[in-house]
Design a protein around this motif. Structure first.
Motif, mmCIF file in Angstrom:
data_model
loop_
_atom_site.group_PDB
_atom_site.id
_atom_site.type_symbol
_atom_site.label_atom_id
_atom_site.label_comp_id
_atom_site.label_asym_id
_atom_site.label_seq_id
_atom_site.Cartn_x
_atom_site.Cartn_y
_atom_site.Cartn_z
ATOM 1 N N ASN A 41 21.228 46.662 -19.909
ATOM 2 C CA ASN A 41 21.272 46.030 -18.588
ATOM 3 C C ASN A 41 21.144 44.504 -18.649
ATOM 4 O O ASN A 41 21.177 43.846 -17.618
ATOM 5 C CB ASN A 41 20.153 46.586 -17.707
ATOM 6 N N TRP B 90 12.510 42.056 -17.173
ATOM 7 C CA TRP B 90 12.906 42.389 -18.540
ATOM 8 C C TRP B 90 11.784 42.137 -19.534
ATOM 9 O O TRP B 90 11.575 42.916 -20.450
ATOM 10 C CB TRP B 90 14.125 41.561 -18.950
ATOM 11 N N VAL C 296 14.734 49.960 -16.069
ATOM 12 C CA VAL C 296 15.954 49.440 -15.449
ATOM 13 C C VAL C 296 15.611 48.147 -14.727
ATOM 14 O O VAL C 296 14.922 48.167 -13.713
ATOM 15 C CB VAL C 296 16.561 50.452 -14.459
ATOM 16 N N ARG D 95 22.372 43.421 -13.480
ATOM 17 C CA ARG D 95 23.820 43.331 -13.610
ATOM 18 C C ARG D 95 24.381 42.045 -12.995
ATOM 19 O O ARG D 95 25.542 41.730 -13.154
ATOM 20 C CB ARG D 95 24.467 44.567 -12.974
#
Length: 656
Positions: free
Chosen positions: A116, A206, A642, A647
């Motif tokens: 991702n 992240w 996720v 994106r």
């Protein structure tokens, strides 16, 4: 042949790491997708090659290949298989190979599980991770080669350090390195973000799971090391503020601060520069820890090496990566403008206070650790900074952190009214004070330490539970319980982690305040009393182990006249290594440990015997286990797997 292949794959891994650190970085800069795509196979190839090299060294230890110098120095045919395997990382060269393996593993994990991530950021992260691997693979190949052969192999080895022949310490280094070295991936994310010139909520999402994974492993590693020191060294303590202990504790503090700071970046897009700086410093202190352990500049029972020459290389690695990252930070920090504005009384404000306390406490530990070295170099004085300094200087920050923790967890984002938000916590505060008053009434001594710790630990635990309950909103009990069960795992993980911290706080304070110690010379048949326990030295005999000779005592313990246990403390001597060790015998209990150590024979006859009653000792490590379980539970939350907005890949800010 396998050993030669291991050496060859190590060199090949170094060449692959060079490609990994250069090609994807250029590709990201030029936006060449083919070059960026080189990152994933390079990272995978590197970890496979280093894993084979590590397996080859392990094979040499397991088969007692005494043509290998490292096996001769750290193994013996009589050694149990567990310690033959752990001998692989029970030395400088082998532990450095483990370090390189974990570095490569985290780079490969970023490639495998970073689907991702925007392609350019992913390429840069893996490239920076590869550059760290290049430095350490070069270090091991050119200065610390574990595959050196001997022209004339001996018939047997010199054995592993007896202190390391213990199950607790067998698993301590791998977990510690997973934490230490795992912080490198947070460093790579930070440097990649600085190069790209963009830090946003998605970046905060992240970096959190990677930091949390490293922090969990570091927590387990530190706990295992503390547990080993408690029962193996025979002095009855769990923490001595040794330089190497501090070397692992400082990154743990900064990683905890980074975890909380990244939340603010993710939720409010604030504290961007500070979070980047924490990511750099957390891994930087891991590098400093490696320097302390391996250079010999500071004396420690845990040190792997005593080689100032190799320490210079480690110092150079630390200077290059820390200096380069901080220079880049100074150049690009202005581009990371914060979007979220918040009041001092808010969730953000509480997390800032949390960060300040953790960072300053880390700085205090750092000053206490290096001050003897500074005094010797600049003032030509030999000084020793021991537990009294650390206890006095460090404890106030942890007390303040414990006070703030439950309040900060319940505050809303952006702004809050303290009086209104504190209402749900009044019951927890009253109950905590009541427990503290009860402890003060029941304790036999006059120390205020245990009652304060009882108040703080109950306050933290109840505060975490109140925070969970508040997240269920309003409604009847059944509906709130249903919503409680369905809360995100990260919320449960946070609460469990905070509860574990509260348990550890109480265990540390109770053990420190209420421990009872008795030291005496005892003859066979002597009986004495320690606290509520009657101790009898039944016998002392000589016992031969697989690779040691033991002086083993048999000691009966009675609890208020009732037989409790027969303890068998030992004094072992390992003939090959020529070193003695102390094996304490412990009767573990929920609220106390009975801890007995047998010493040397005395000139007038009899044996030196030390007896301790350790209240709530196991709560220290139980709290660490609970903290780790909270972190693991949080890692299973889908929101950590996720990244929100991953994106979306807006154009980075222009380079300055």
């Amino acid at each position: 042949m396998i050993v030669e292949l291991g050496h060859f794959t190590l060199i090949l891994a170094f060449l692959i790491a060079c490609v990994q650190s250069v090609v994807p970085m250029i590709g990201a800069q030029k936006n060449w997708r083919g070059w960026m795509s080189m990152a994933e196979p390079a990272a995978t190839a590197q970890v496979l090659l280093v894993a084979f090299s590590f397996s080859a060294l392990t094979y040499a230890f397991v088969t007692s290949d005494f043509s290998l110098r490292l096996v001769v120095l750290n193994s013996h045919t009589l050694k149990p298989m567990l310690y033959k395997v752990t001998g692989v990382w029970g030395n400088h060269e082998g532990s450095l190979l483990l370090w390189c393996l974990i570095l490569a593993l985290f780079g490969a994990m970023a490639a495998w599980f970073g689907g991702n991530l925007p392609p350019r950021l992913k390429a840069r992260v893996i490239a920076v991770q590869g550059s760290v691997s290049v430095a350490f693979l070069a270090f091991i190949i050119f200065t610390s080669n574990p595959f050196v052969r001997l022209e004339v192999p001996p018939f047997d080895g010199q054995d592993l350090n007896p202190l390391l022949q213990d199950p607790g310490l067998a698993f301590h280094p791998p977990f510690l390195y997973l934490g230490y070295v795992g912080l490198s991936i947070a460093f790579s994310f930070a440097v990649a973000a600085l190069i790209e010139g963009r830090v946003d909520a998605a970046w905060g999402r992240w970096v959190r799971p990677w930091t949390l994974l490293a922090w969990v492993n570091l927590t387990i590693g530190i706990a295992l090391g503390s547990w080993w020191a408690y029962y193996e060294l025979g002095w009855g303590g769990f923490w001595f503020w040794d330089p190497v202990e501090n070397a692992s504790f400082m990154p743990w503090l900064l990683a905890a601060a980074l975890l909380h700071s990244a939340i603010v970046v993710e939720k409010r897009e604030a504290l961007k520069s500070w979070t980047i700086l924490l990511a750099i410093l957390a891994f930087g202190f891991s590098l400093i820890g490696a320097f302390i352990v391996r250079s010999g500049v500071l004396t420690s029972v845990h040190a792997f090496a005593n080689d100032p020459e190799r320490g210079v290389y480690l110092l150079a690695i630390t200077g290059i990566f820390m200096g380069g990252a901080l220079t880049l930070f100074a150049a690009r920090a202005g581009a990371m403008t914060a979007k979220g504005v918040f009041s001092p009384i808010s969730r953000e404000g509480a997390l800032v206070a949390n960060n300040v306390l953790l960072a300053v406490s880390c700085f205090v530990v750092f000053i206490g650790t290096i001050w003897p070295l500074v005094a010797e170099i600049f003032f030509d004085r030999t000084l020793s900074v021991g537990p009294p300094f650390f206890d006095m200087a460090f404890t106030p920050f942890m007390v303040a952190l414990a006070i703030i923790l439950p309040i900060g967890s319940t505050l809303p984002w952006k702004r809050a009214r303290l009086g209104r938000q504190f209402r749900p916590l009044w019951g927890a505060l009253v109950l905590a004070i009541a427990v503290g008053a009860l402890v003060w009434t029941l304790q036999t001594g006059r120390t205020i330490l245990a009652p304060i710790a009882a108040i703080l630990s109950v306050w933290i635990v109840l505060g975490a539970l109140v925070d969970l309950w508040q997240r269920t909103g309003r409604g009847n009990g059944a509906s709130r319980l249903r919503r409680l069960r369905n809360l995100p795992r990260a919320d449960w993980g946070k609460a469990i982690g905070h509860i574990g911290f509260g348990i550890t706080v109480f265990g540390v304070a109770a053990l420190t305040a209420w421990k009872v110690e008795d030291i005496r010379v005892a003859q066979n048949g002597d009986v004495w009393t320690v606290g509520n326990y009657e101790i009898t030295l039944v016998d002392v005999a000589r016992v031969e182990g697989p690779n040691y000779i033991s002086t083993m005592a048999q000691i009966d313990v009675l609890d208020n006249g009732r037989p409790l246990d027969r303890l068998t403390p030992e004094k072992r001597v390992y003939p090959v290594a020529g070193m003695p060790t102390t094996e304490a015998a412990i009767n573990n209990g929920f609220t106390r440990d009975v801890y007995v150590v047998i010493g040397d024979p005395q000139q007038g006859g009899g044996w030196a015997v030390r007896t301790f009653i350790k209240p709530f000792a196991n709560w220290i490590w139980a709290g660490a286990i609970v903290m780790s379980l909270g972190g693991i539970l949080s890692l299973t939350d889908r929101r950590f797997r996720v990244a929100a907005g991953a994106r979306k890949s807006p154009a980075p800010l222009p380079a300055e």
